[in-house]
Enzyme design. Structure first.
Site, PDB file in Angstrom:
ATOM      1  N   GLU A  66      32.326  43.672  23.955  1.00 21.30           N
ATOM      2  CA  GLU A  66      33.528  43.877  23.437  1.00 21.30           C
ATOM      3  C   GLU A  66      34.297  42.543  23.187  1.00 21.30           C
ATOM      4  O   GLU A  66      35.663  42.438  22.679  1.00 21.30           O
ATOM      5  CB  GLU A  66      34.542  44.896  24.259  1.00 21.30           C
ATOM      6  CG  GLU A  66      35.031  44.378  25.647  1.00 21.30           C
ATOM      7  CD  GLU A  66      34.087  44.264  26.835  1.00 21.30           C
ATOM      8  OE1 GLU A  66      32.794  44.229  26.406  1.00 21.30           O
ATOM      9  OE2 GLU A  66      34.566  43.969  27.868  1.00 21.30           O
ATOM     10  N   CYS A  88      28.016  45.732  31.642  1.00 24.70           N
ATOM     11  CA  CYS A  88      28.422  45.021  32.891  1.00 24.70           C
ATOM     12  C   CYS A  88      28.649  46.078  34.098  1.00 24.70           C
ATOM     13  O   CYS A  88      27.584  46.515  34.451  1.00 24.70           O
ATOM     14  CB  CYS A  88      29.622  43.930  32.783  1.00 24.70           C
ATOM     15  SG  CYS A  88      29.654  42.520  33.868  1.00 24.70           S
ATOM     16  N   HIS A 142      29.419  41.120  27.958  1.00 18.56           N
ATOM     17  CA  HIS A 142      30.571  42.142  27.461  1.00 18.56           C
ATOM     18  C   HIS A 142      30.762  42.026  25.731  1.00 18.56           C
ATOM     19  O   HIS A 142      31.137  41.118  25.454  1.00 18.56           O
ATOM     20  CB  HIS A 142      32.123  41.390  27.983  1.00 18.56           C
ATOM     21  CG  HIS A 142      32.077  41.653  29.383  1.00 18.56           C
ATOM     22  ND1 HIS A 142      33.077  42.765  29.894  1.00 18.56           N
ATOM     23  CD2 HIS A 142      31.669  41.368  30.572  1.00 18.56           C
ATOM     24  CE1 HIS A 142      33.261  42.805  30.959  1.00 18.56           C
ATOM     25  NE2 HIS A 142      32.254  41.847  31.626  1.00 18.56           N
TER      26      HIS A 142
HETATM   27  N1  GLN Z   1      30.790  41.975  39.094  1.00 24.82           N
HETATM   28  C1  GLN Z   1      31.287  43.196  38.760  1.00 24.82           C
HETATM   29  C2  GLN Z   1      30.677  44.198  39.605  1.00 24.82           C
HETATM   30  O1  GLN Z   1      29.783  43.977  40.282  1.00 24.82           O
HETATM   31  C3  GLN Z   1      31.152  43.493  37.206  1.00 24.82           C
HETATM   32  C4  GLN Z   1      31.887  42.410  36.574  1.00 24.82           C
HETATM   33  C5  GLN Z   1      32.101  42.979  35.047  1.00 24.82           C
HETATM   34  O2  GLN Z   1      32.101  44.081  34.682  1.00 24.82           O
HETATM   35  N2  GLN Z   1      32.610  41.884  34.333  1.00 24.82           N
HETATM   36  O3  GLN Z   1      30.922  45.507  39.545  1.00 24.82           O
END
Ligand code: GLN
Length: 196
Positions: free
Chosen positions: A172, A77, A170
């Site tokens: 995890e 992410c 994610h």
């Molecule tokens: N939207 C977040 C970002 O741009 C990432 C979100 C996440 O890691 N769950 O950094």
């Protein structure tokens, strides 16, 4: 083999649980010097702008750039955004480890978070995974050297380039730990390549 998890901001403890479930020695990396103790590094989800500021302040930005030349990195992410050659946000100082372009929050805001079934090729096997998307980045372009290992509605969500791996979602937060074993395999094969 020891795997580190960058523990500056975000969801790092859950990654530790997953790696422990695979009987892997894992540690939370809070100082750049600790990178010497690990064979691979997880960049967790969180907020890529916030992690950028902390990485710059603590010396992690240059330390991870150096580490990543030889050792595998797995970004999830926000971690994926920090690896993208085109993060498309000037507040993100990427490590440029993957030839991908991303759109931050491309899968929507917090209220649009949810679990989606993705098709993936993990550990060399085609499989489906329940993947949790939370303000997830959308990958809008991939370079020729990037292998797309996972897709959601035909969009790449799990990618690998050389010894680096990244997921929009994610892992995890899922019960399934096969994506971690895929990463551990990448680390061992890198170590083997060094041994010969
Ligand atoms: N939207 C977040 C970002 O741009 C990432 C979100 C996440 O890691 N769950 O950094």
């Amino acid at each position: 083999m020891t795997v580190g998890i960058l523990a500056l901001q975000g969801n790092f403890s859950k990654h530790l649980e997953k790696l422990h479930a695979l009987d892997c020695t894992a540690l939370l990396v809070k100082y750049p010097e600790q990178l010497q103790e690990v064979d691979g590094l997880v960049l967790p989800g969180g907020e890529s702008t916030c992690i950028t500021l902390l990485m710059e302040k603590t010396g992690f930005h240059s330390a991870i750039s150096e580490f990543a030349k030889e050792k595998p990195v797995f970004g999830t992410c926000a971690g994926l955004i920090l690896m993208a050659s085109e993060p498309n946000d000037e507040r993100v100082n990427s490590l440029h480890l993957l030839d991908i372009s991303v759109n931050r929050n491309g899968y929507g805001r917090q209220v649009h978070s949810g679990i989606h079934e993705i098709e993936a090729l993990v550990n060399g096997r085609a499989s489906t995974h329940q993947a949790m998307f939370i303000r997830a980045p959308k990958i809008t372009k991939t370079g020729n050297n990037v292998s797309v290992l996972g897709k959601l509605n035909n969009d790449p969500v799990l990618v690998q380039q050389g010894h680096h791996l990244a997921a929009c979602f994610h892992p995890e937060m899922s019960v399934d730990i096969s994506i971690y074993s895929h990463f551990l395999e990448m680390i061992s094969s890198k170590n083997l390549a060094h041994a010969v």
